[in-house]
Each structure stands twice: as structure tokens, then as C-alpha cells.
Design an enzyme around this catalytic site. Sequence first.
Site, PDB file in Angstrom:
ATOM      1  N   GLU A 152       0.822  -1.248   0.025  1.00  0.00           N
ATOM      2  CA  GLU A 152      -0.025   0.003   0.183  1.00  0.00           C
ATOM      3  C   GLU A 152       0.644   1.263  -0.024  1.00  0.00           C
ATOM      4  OE1 GLU A 152      -2.509  -1.285  -1.020  1.00  0.00           O
ATOM      5  OE2 GLU A 152      -4.227  -0.987   0.514  1.00  0.00           O
ATOM      6  N   THR A 205      -4.849   6.173  -6.408  1.00  0.00           N
ATOM      7  CA  THR A 205      -5.067   6.141  -5.070  1.00  0.00           C
ATOM      8  C   THR A 205      -4.335   7.406  -4.635  1.00  0.00           C
ATOM      9  OG1 THR A 205      -5.522   3.720  -4.746  1.00  0.00           O
ATOM     10  CG2 THR A 205      -4.827   4.909  -2.804  1.00  0.00           C
TER      11      THR A 205
HETATM   12  N1  HSE Z   1      -8.125   4.631   3.261  1.00  0.00           N
HETATM   13  C1  HSE Z   1      -7.438   4.908   1.969  1.00  0.00           C
HETATM   14  C2  HSE Z   1      -7.986   6.016   1.344  1.00  0.00           C
HETATM   15  C3  HSE Z   1      -8.252   3.466   1.069  1.00  0.00           C
HETATM   16  O1  HSE Z   1      -9.357   6.718   1.378  1.00  0.00           O
HETATM   17  O2  HSE Z   1      -7.014   6.736   0.490  1.00  0.00           O
HETATM   18  C4  HSE Z   1      -7.536   3.567  -0.228  1.00  0.00           C
HETATM   19  O3  HSE Z   1      -6.405   2.817  -0.320  1.00  0.00           O
END
Ligand code: HSE
Length: 331
Positions: A152, A205
Site C-alpha cells: 500500500e 489512490t
Molecule cells: N483509506 C484509503 C484512502 C483507502 O481512502 O485513501 C484506499 O487505499
Amino acid sequence: MKRVKVFAPGTVANIGCGFDVMGLTLDGVGDMVELTLYNDKKEFDNETRMLPAATCRACTSAVKNSSGTVLPQSAEKNVVTPAIEKMVETYMEERGIKEHFYIMTEILTKIRPGSGIGSSAASSAAAVYALNILLGKPFTDEKLVDFAMEGEKLISGTAHADNVGPAILGGVVFIRGYNPTDLIRLPVPEDFYCTVVHPHIMVSTKEARDMLPESVSRKDAIRQWGNVGGFVAGLLMDDMKLLGRSVEDAIAEPYRKKFIPGYDALKAELLGAGLLGVNIAGSGPSVFALSDSRSLADRGKEIMERHFALEKIENEIYVTKVGKTGARVVE
Ligand code: HSE
């Protein structure tokens, strides 16, 4: 050599109110990987000759993409690589071992990248779960979450566990804190459904995170922690109405919704039809709706289908129960 095949489910991070601290598991949607741990370099070289590979001080890790989905060409840019490297390094440090490991991860099936339902998390979750089995389960599932978070970090710039947590542990996972990661498995009501639409719009993201302000007002903070408490209480008390009305977000939704054409109208229609809570799945562009019956979940699907047909945006829709099981071995 030793080999194992593992499935890890897709996930909905944030669930509206819990930015970076809450996520749920989808049932039946996810990634499948087959991981091989070789005895030596010769065996590894024979099988991985043409594949991209990355080498760190603890291991050489090759990635084979058989999923039919376009993924980064280099192993260094694939989420499984930092997750595996961190895991092998930790394994060796804890045991004072000096050998070099040779590993190949074959990605067999893959959720469409950029969907917002944990596509990056599912692969790294499946890979670390598989490697743990081949090493004889030296790590707890909770510890595996820490390793998978490295993937991540590669994708978004921040190691967060709201996708990899539920992808490994299953159910609804709450992250009370990071450093150290404090994971809490919340109860999952029997009749708990999630309808998710993935409109084919590209939202990275990293971009969706970078656009969020660094600080929030006291008013918004109060609203947010009220909702997080309400959602958790709703699960603990099996109060689906409380859970549903807690799916509100002052942190990310106001900024991210502009990526999703007609988002406000879609949300209003879903809530008007009786869906319990509606919001953006993870960093988007997927939108999820929660419900307490299959018929309501299907009604959500019809509304989503019609909305994106009118917007002329291709999409796919999943109607699933909230899954209770995370990563698992596939025979
Ligand atoms: N919590 C993260 C976001 C999840 O909203 O950016 C996405 O990877």
C-alpha cells in the site's frame, strides 16, 4: 520447491466514516496468486528465466502475471515485492538466518486495478499469506497485515491497513492505531450485504489521497468520530439502522465525489430506495451501498446500473454478503 495457491478477497476501505481505520470484506470477489518458494537459485532461474525479478538483501522475488490484467512490468513496481521483501527480512532478522530466499508469485486472477475495492491490497495480502504457509506459519495473521501494508505504501505513499486488514483477516476490521498496528475484528451481522459499482473511470489512490487537506475543522472532526463510534456500536448491537446512518464522511467524500459523475444524485436515489448507507469505496471511484437483505442489495444494483447507463460510463457491479473470511488456501 514448495508451492501454494491463495485467494484474498476484495475490500471496501473507510466504509464512509473510517478513513484509514476501517474496512470490510467482500464475499467471492478477489485475487488469486500461486506462490513458489525454491530450494536454490538454480531451480529458481530455471523457472523464472524471462520474468521480472527484484533482489534485496534477503530474497530474490519474481512476479509472473497470468491474470490478463495490465500490471507494472517491473517487479519493483508490483505491490507484492515490498510486502514479500519486508516479510523475508523480518523472518531472517528474528531468527538470525543469513541465507537468501528465491520466490516467485504468479498472479492468476486480479480485480481490475484502480477500482477502489482493494485491488492492490488483495495481491499483496494473498502473497504474504501464501509465503507464511510455506515458511511453516511463523507469523500471526495480524503481523502479515504489517507486511502487506508495504504494498500500500508503494502504491499510495502511505502504509494503511484498511484494505489489507480485512483482505487477510476477513469480516469488518477496525484499526485503533498504527505504530504498532492495533487491529480489531468486529462482529459481522448475518444479513449484511454490500452492493458495489465500479464505474470505469481512472482515479489513482495517490492522487485521491494527495488532494485531501492535511487538517480538518473541529466541527468535521466531531461529526467524524461520532459516526465512527456509531458504526462500531451498530455492529456490536446488531443495529443496522444505526450502522447505516453512521456511513457519513466529512474527510474524503466532499473532495473525491467530483470524480464520480452524478454522485450526489446516485447517493440520494439509493438512500431513498432504503439502502442503509452509501459512500465512496476506498479512494474511489467505486461506490458502495450497504443493506440488510438480498432484495435491497439487488435494488441497489438496479439503481446503480441505470445511473451509469445514463452517464454512459461502463461499469461492473458486485452484490455480495459482507464476507467473514479473509485470505485462504485454494486447493
Ligand atoms: N483509506 C484509503 C484512502 C483507502 O481512502 O485513501 C484506499 O487505499
